[in-house]
Design a protein around this motif. Sequence first.
Motif, mmCIF file in Angstrom:
data_model
loop_
_atom_site.group_PDB
_atom_site.id
_atom_site.type_symbol
_atom_site.label_atom_id
_atom_site.label_comp_id
_atom_site.label_asym_id
_atom_site.label_seq_id
_atom_site.Cartn_x
_atom_site.Cartn_y
_atom_site.Cartn_z
ATOM 1 N N UNK A 122 0.824 -1.216 0.000
ATOM 2 C CA UNK A 122 0.000 0.000 0.000
ATOM 3 C C UNK A 122 0.854 1.261 0.000
ATOM 4 N N UNK A 123 0.281 2.327 -0.536
ATOM 5 C CA UNK A 123 1.008 3.599 -0.594
ATOM 6 C C UNK A 123 1.388 4.099 0.788
ATOM 7 N N UNK A 124 0.631 3.713 1.812
ATOM 8 C CA UNK A 124 0.953 4.138 3.177
ATOM 9 C C UNK A 124 2.326 3.659 3.613
ATOM 10 N N UNK A 125 2.855 2.619 2.971
ATOM 11 C CA UNK A 125 4.185 2.112 3.332
ATOM 12 C C UNK A 125 5.270 3.149 3.095
ATOM 13 N N UNK A 126 5.011 4.130 2.223
ATOM 14 C CA UNK A 126 5.998 5.176 1.981
ATOM 15 C C UNK A 126 6.135 6.127 3.175
ATOM 16 N N UNK A 127 5.217 6.020 4.139
ATOM 17 C CA UNK A 127 5.362 6.752 5.392
ATOM 18 C C UNK A 127 5.961 5.883 6.484
ATOM 19 N N UNK A 128 6.094 4.595 6.197
ATOM 20 C CA UNK A 128 6.596 3.655 7.189
ATOM 21 C C UNK A 128 7.810 2.920 6.702
ATOM 22 N N UNK A 129 7.636 1.646 6.387
ATOM 23 C CA UNK A 129 8.775 0.790 6.097
ATOM 24 C C UNK A 129 9.540 1.221 4.851
ATOM 25 N N UNK A 130 8.873 1.837 3.867
ATOM 26 C CA UNK A 130 9.551 2.309 2.661
ATOM 27 C C UNK A 130 9.886 3.795 2.711
ATOM 28 N N UNK A 131 9.599 4.437 3.829
ATOM 29 C CA UNK A 131 9.826 5.865 3.937
ATOM 30 C C UNK A 131 10.882 6.217 4.960
ATOM 31 N N UNK A 132 10.711 7.386 5.572
ATOM 32 C CA UNK A 132 11.702 7.878 6.525
ATOM 33 C C UNK A 132 11.814 6.965 7.738
ATOM 34 N N UNK A 133 10.705 6.316 8.113
ATOM 35 C CA UNK A 133 10.740 5.403 9.250
ATOM 36 C C UNK A 133 11.701 4.252 8.989
ATOM 37 N N UNK A 134 11.520 3.588 7.859
ATOM 38 C CA UNK A 134 12.400 2.485 7.520
ATOM 39 C C UNK A 134 13.828 2.932 7.285
ATOM 40 N N UNK A 282 17.403 12.828 8.313
ATOM 41 C CA UNK A 282 17.397 13.784 7.216
ATOM 42 C C UNK A 282 18.779 14.160 6.720
ATOM 43 N N UNK A 283 19.802 13.867 7.513
ATOM 44 C CA UNK A 283 21.174 14.140 7.088
ATOM 45 C C UNK A 283 21.781 12.967 6.324
ATOM 46 N N UNK A 284 20.995 11.919 6.090
ATOM 47 C CA UNK A 284 21.525 10.709 5.455
ATOM 48 C C UNK A 284 20.633 10.252 4.307
ATOM 49 N N UNK A 285 20.030 11.197 3.611
ATOM 50 C CA UNK A 285 19.106 10.836 2.538
ATOM 51 C C UNK A 285 19.808 10.214 1.341
ATOM 52 N N UNK A 286 21.137 10.319 1.295
ATOM 53 C CA UNK A 286 21.873 9.683 0.196
ATOM 54 C C UNK A 286 21.778 8.161 0.250
ATOM 55 N N UNK A 287 21.302 7.608 1.367
ATOM 56 C CA UNK A 287 21.140 6.155 1.490
ATOM 57 C C UNK A 287 19.754 5.694 1.040
ATOM 58 N N UNK A 288 18.876 6.624 0.676
ATOM 59 C CA UNK A 288 17.476 6.271 0.445
ATOM 60 C C UNK A 288 17.289 5.321 -0.733
ATOM 61 N N UNK A 289 17.988 5.555 -1.828
ATOM 62 C CA UNK A 289 17.801 4.712 -3.009
ATOM 63 C C UNK A 289 18.219 3.277 -2.727
ATOM 64 N N UNK A 290 19.401 3.105 -2.131
ATOM 65 C CA UNK A 290 19.867 1.767 -1.793
ATOM 66 C C UNK A 290 18.887 1.086 -0.841
ATOM 67 N N UNK A 291 18.424 1.834 0.152
ATOM 68 C CA UNK A 291 17.523 1.236 1.135
ATOM 69 C C UNK A 291 16.222 0.775 0.486
ATOM 70 N N UNK A 292 15.616 1.615 -0.338
ATOM 71 C CA UNK A 292 14.333 1.236 -0.941
ATOM 72 C C UNK A 292 14.481 0.012 -1.835
ATOM 73 N N UNK A 293 15.612 -0.096 -2.508
ATOM 74 C CA UNK A 293 15.837 -1.281 -3.334
ATOM 75 C C UNK A 293 15.929 -2.533 -2.464
#
Length: 338
Positions: A122-134, A282-293
């Motif tokens: 679900x799109x709500x995952x982008x606020x949780x496990x696939x978002x800043x929380x995760x 928020x100071x580590x957003x460069x890890x976001x792409x790797x994490x989401x994959x």
Amino acid sequence: MSTGTVSTQIHLASRPTGWPTAENFRTVRVDLPNLAPGQVRVENSHISVDPYMRGRMNDVRSYVPPFAVGEVMTGGAVGEVVASAAEELPVGTTVLHQQGWRDVAQGDASDFTAVQPVPGVPASAFLGVLGMTGLTAWVGLTTIASFRPGDTVFVSGAAGAVGSVVGQIARLLGAKRVIGSAGSAEKVRLLTERYGFDAAFNYKDAPVREQLPAHAPDGVDVYFDNVGGDHLEAALDVMNDDGRAALCGAISQYNATGAAPGPDNLGNLVTRRLTLRGFIVGHHLDHATEYRERMGAWLRDGAVATDETVIEGIDHAVDGFLAMMRGENVGKMLIRTR
């Protein structure tokens, strides 16, 4: 051009002392203007309520400015573009943004980030496990605490949105043992039966300092701290030489009206060569792409279990926030706004 519409918003009415109450908030309905060139209008499906928001209600120095009295609260939200004057975000696009605590958001397209939905998630995952929380869980464990396969990991507040993901990532990356604390017998069962923790305990049953050693007979190499206070003190007792702690939050102190006592065992930092490091995701957003994959693959494979506690309606956002602060949520606390 789109015509105006009404946005139901939750404003900060006054700054709380100690625990917030409903009187600290006000529901306001705002007529939105027509879209200007380059703007979009978004109907939120879910907004996020998080512990850090309590700190922003205080007029004190922090890593982000405090909420302003008389203005709308902000935070993570996910929704769909319903009107657009920006080619890059056409109607129907799913977007993430920080204009939470309202059912309809409007602004420049640059304030919204398009996301590609993950099949079956679900799109709500982008606020949780696939978002800043995760991402918080991933960065804290792998970058801040320098997790290594074979480590024993202790997570405080482990049944919450961040903690439950930390424990599962640690297990998938090869932890020797994963231990968690939670605030009820039901949550303790979730940690071991659903999230794959090796051991868990209810911190309300007895002092953490008395319970933790029995669950960590070989000590702790990595501590992921969401709670602070007595949990941090207990972790310092059992941490092994060269242990590392990622300090993510201190929810035990957010509603305190006086100074909280500090740990009495800080000397262990010297004698055991411990590292304690606070971080802001928020100071580590460069890890976001790797994490989401990585997380996207784990979710598709069924390797990670996620839970949401959903409160219905923007008018109940305050109820959801206060319930989350009391620890009544399992996994991510969300407000469904449509």
